[in-house]
Design an enzyme around this catalytic site. Structure first.
Site, mmCIF file in Angstrom:
data_model
loop_
_atom_site.group_PDB
_atom_site.id
_atom_site.type_symbol
_atom_site.label_atom_id
_atom_site.label_comp_id
_atom_site.label_asym_id
_atom_site.label_seq_id
_atom_site.Cartn_x
_atom_site.Cartn_y
_atom_site.Cartn_z
ATOM 1 N N CYS A 1 38.651 -48.085 -36.790
ATOM 2 C CA CYS A 1 40.003 -47.630 -37.151
ATOM 3 C C CYS A 1 40.135 -47.556 -38.667
ATOM 4 O O CYS A 1 40.699 -48.441 -39.300
ATOM 5 C CB CYS A 1 41.054 -48.587 -36.597
ATOM 6 N N GLN B 1 37.365 -39.655 -19.667
ATOM 7 C CA GLN B 1 38.167 -39.564 -20.891
ATOM 8 C C GLN B 1 38.642 -40.944 -21.310
ATOM 9 O O GLN B 1 39.219 -41.680 -20.509
ATOM 10 C CB GLN B 1 39.359 -38.629 -20.677
ATOM 11 N N PHE C 1 29.493 -27.822 -19.525
ATOM 12 C CA PHE C 1 29.548 -29.212 -20.024
ATOM 13 C C PHE C 1 30.619 -29.969 -19.235
ATOM 14 O O PHE C 1 31.514 -30.593 -19.798
ATOM 15 C CB PHE C 1 29.842 -29.255 -21.524
ATOM 16 N N GLU D 1 26.165 -29.454 -16.124
ATOM 17 C CA GLU D 1 26.070 -30.626 -16.997
ATOM 18 C C GLU D 1 24.630 -31.121 -16.987
ATOM 19 O O GLU D 1 23.949 -31.063 -15.955
ATOM 20 C CB GLU D 1 27.013 -31.733 -16.493
ATOM 21 N N CYS E 1 35.655 -31.519 -29.495
ATOM 22 C CA CYS E 1 35.857 -32.818 -30.149
ATOM 23 C C CYS E 1 35.387 -32.761 -31.592
ATOM 24 O O CYS E 1 35.380 -33.776 -32.282
ATOM 25 C CB CYS E 1 35.147 -33.921 -29.382
#
Length: 543
Positions: A139, A365, A396, A417, A492
């Site tokens: 973080c 997720q 994917f 995948e 992403c």
């Protein structure tokens, strides 16, 4: 949702005395040592040329006083050397922060610096609630207000789309939507992986406290830049509260000499405990949290784990304890053999009205709450008519979560995948939800050939959710030849996403590849608050 205003960039880097001396020395060295009378007369008859600003390339070990102007991708602070404009990047530097940085290395057109001392705090400063925020690599932006974090992420996506995606600023203004923030900024992760280590990482000011043996053991997260040292943590504000209780229970007992437990040593390859993985799901019937604990060990010795097992199974939410055995010397948490030590071998979670079984090593997720929002955006972009007439190609596909949520409105979903376990989980999830119009195939999308498109009917909609490197050129060429009506690109990594969008829309001139798509929308989504990661959902339509 209105777009939040972004800060203007401040260029107030201080000119250091040694930099002034550098310029002066350069100017003096260019002058002749003893000009003649003729030279002096010529010089007086002409206007003296203004000295050109010296280019400055900082050297390793030099110290600079800098001001962070903005956040670049991956969360590094972007700064510039005063007057010369030479770019330096600094990890953990935040916009507006004035600091002393030491140059660690030069990389092409920029250099990297390490922050040595903060002289004045950054804009939008807040107190980081986590005591490990200054050291942990997870973080990096906890001390930056959340509003400022999402502004910075939105700005990064905009810049990447313009510079890498070659989208004009005017066009982007009409198709890029405001970033979707995350309503839950802590306790949002359903999976955390901690490492056991024989070398505890300590900050410089505490190095004198270092001890040997058990006192040097650690359970936590790898310190940034260290594969062999672990930052010991007693809590993590990103994981669920039941997971926090398990971490505390393990921390309280695993170092007890009477238990005979030892962490795996990356140098000697001796030791038993490698990783502690905690996964949180929900009971489908009650909606209450349920927790899986996975011990990754170097060998199978269940009797050694029995005391820890007794402690953690006393926590009501723990419904599964697994033991993955990994005999390799590497740092992976994926086991070669898996054993169930307590309860069931999987937990469940619900997403978009479907139930998913999650095993110790399956992909799911990480932020379930925000995944609901992300998948709704994907479904909206797909634009399925709902009459069950359209073919969806899910590239994917992972464990099939996206494809299965679309299957209810499609004729058939075909998912591909590379990871065999993910395909097995996708098939299991389809069966669990009574979905029979979905086919999942294991295969490497980076190695497709001319026959790839013969394995399924021509799709109207393609969903592509690649990992960070983006799509291989072979797949780009296949999609341009396939000419599906719509492509929903889920990313992403906005940098490789922008690159691939450019290929699909504008082609690749040097490879004689022509683009055939029009970028219709770009939607950034913040899936992981306090981290530099950004998700994007982009819609392309066939021209």
């Amino acid at each position: 949702m209105a777009t939040m205003p972004s800060h203007g960039l401040r260029h107030v880097t201080t000119v250091r005395p040694w930099l002034r001396n550098f310029r002066s020395a350069t100017t003096l060295a260019a002058l002749p040592s003893s000009p003649s009378a003729e030279d002096s007369e010529r010089a007086e008859s002409k206007e003296k040329p203004k000295p050109k600003p010296s280019s400055y390339f900082p050297k390793r070990g030099q110290s600079l006083e800098l001001v962070c102007e903005s956040l670049a991708f991956k969360g590094k602070g972007l700064c510039k050397v005063s007057e010369t404009g030479f770019v330096v990047m600094c990890d953990r530097a935040l916009p507006g922060e004035r600091f002393i940085g030491r140059v660690t290395r030069k990389k092409g057109t920029y250099a990297e610096v390490t922050k040595v001392q903060t002289l004045s705090p950054h804009w939008d400063f807040v107190d980081a609630p986590c005591e490990y925020a200054s050291y942990c690599g997870g973080c990096k932006t906890q001390s930056l207000s959340y509003e400022a974090q999402i502004r910075a992420k939105e700005h990064q996506v905009r810049e990447l789309m313009i510079n890498f995606g070659k989208v004009s600023p005017t066009e982007l203004e009409s198709i890029m939507k405001p970033i979707v923030p995350c309503d839950i900024q802590f306790r949002y992760r359903n999976k955390m992986e901690f490492s056991f280590g024989s070398q505890k990482w300590l900050p410089k000011e505490s190095l004198h406290e270092r001890q040997d043996g058990i006192e040097n053991y650690a359970l936590g997260l790898h310190a940034p830049g260290f594969f062999d040292k672990v930052l010991n943590v007693d809590k993590c504000l990103l994981q669920s509260e039941p997971a926090e209780m398990v971490l505390a229970a393990v921390q309280q007992s695993w170092r007890d000499p009477q238990l005979g437990l030892s962490p795996f040593d990356v140098y000697s390859h001796a030791g038993f405990l490698k990783h502690l993985m905690l996964r949180t799901g929900r009971n489908v019937k009650t909606g209450l949290p349920e927790l899986m604990v996975n011990f990754v060990t170097s060998s199978y010795k269940p009797e050694l784990l029995k005391p820890l097992l007794q402690r953690i199974t006393a926590i009501p939410e723990v419904v599964s304890v697994m033991n993955n055995v990994n005999t390799s010397v590497g740092n992976t948490s994926l086991g070669e053999v898996e054993y169930t030590l307590y309860g069931k071998s999987s937990i469940t979670e619900t997403l978009r009205g479907l139930t998913f079984q999650i095993s110790a090593n399956s992909f799911f997720q990480t932020n379930t709450h925000q995944a609901e929002i992300l998948y709704k955006l994907i479904e909206d972009c797909a634009g399925l008519r709902g009459e069950g007439s359209e073919i969806v190609l899910d590239l994917f596909c992972g464990t099939g979560t996206i494809g299965l949520t679309l299957a209810r409105r499609a004729k058939h979903v075909y998912g591909y995948e590379i990871i065999p376990q993910a395909i097995a989980d996708a098939c299991l999830n389809a069966e669990l939800n009574g979905i029979r119009n979905a086919t999942f195939v294991q295969g490497d999308l980076n190695k497709i050939d001319e026959s790839f498109g013969n394995n399924f009917p021509k799709p109207e909609i393609v969903i592509s959710d690649p990992n960070r490197p983006g799509m291989h050129m072979k797949l780009i060429k296949f999609l341009l030849k396939l000419k599906a009506s719509r492509i929903v690109y889920v990313s992403c990594n906005p940098a490789t996403c922008a690159r691939d969008l450019d290929y699909l829309c504008n082609g690749v001139v040097e490879k004689n590849i022509k683009g055939c798509y029009k970028l219709k929308s770009v939607q950034p989504v913040d899936m992981f608050p306090h981290t530099p990661h950004i998700e994007c959902v982009c819609l392309l339509e066939l021209c």
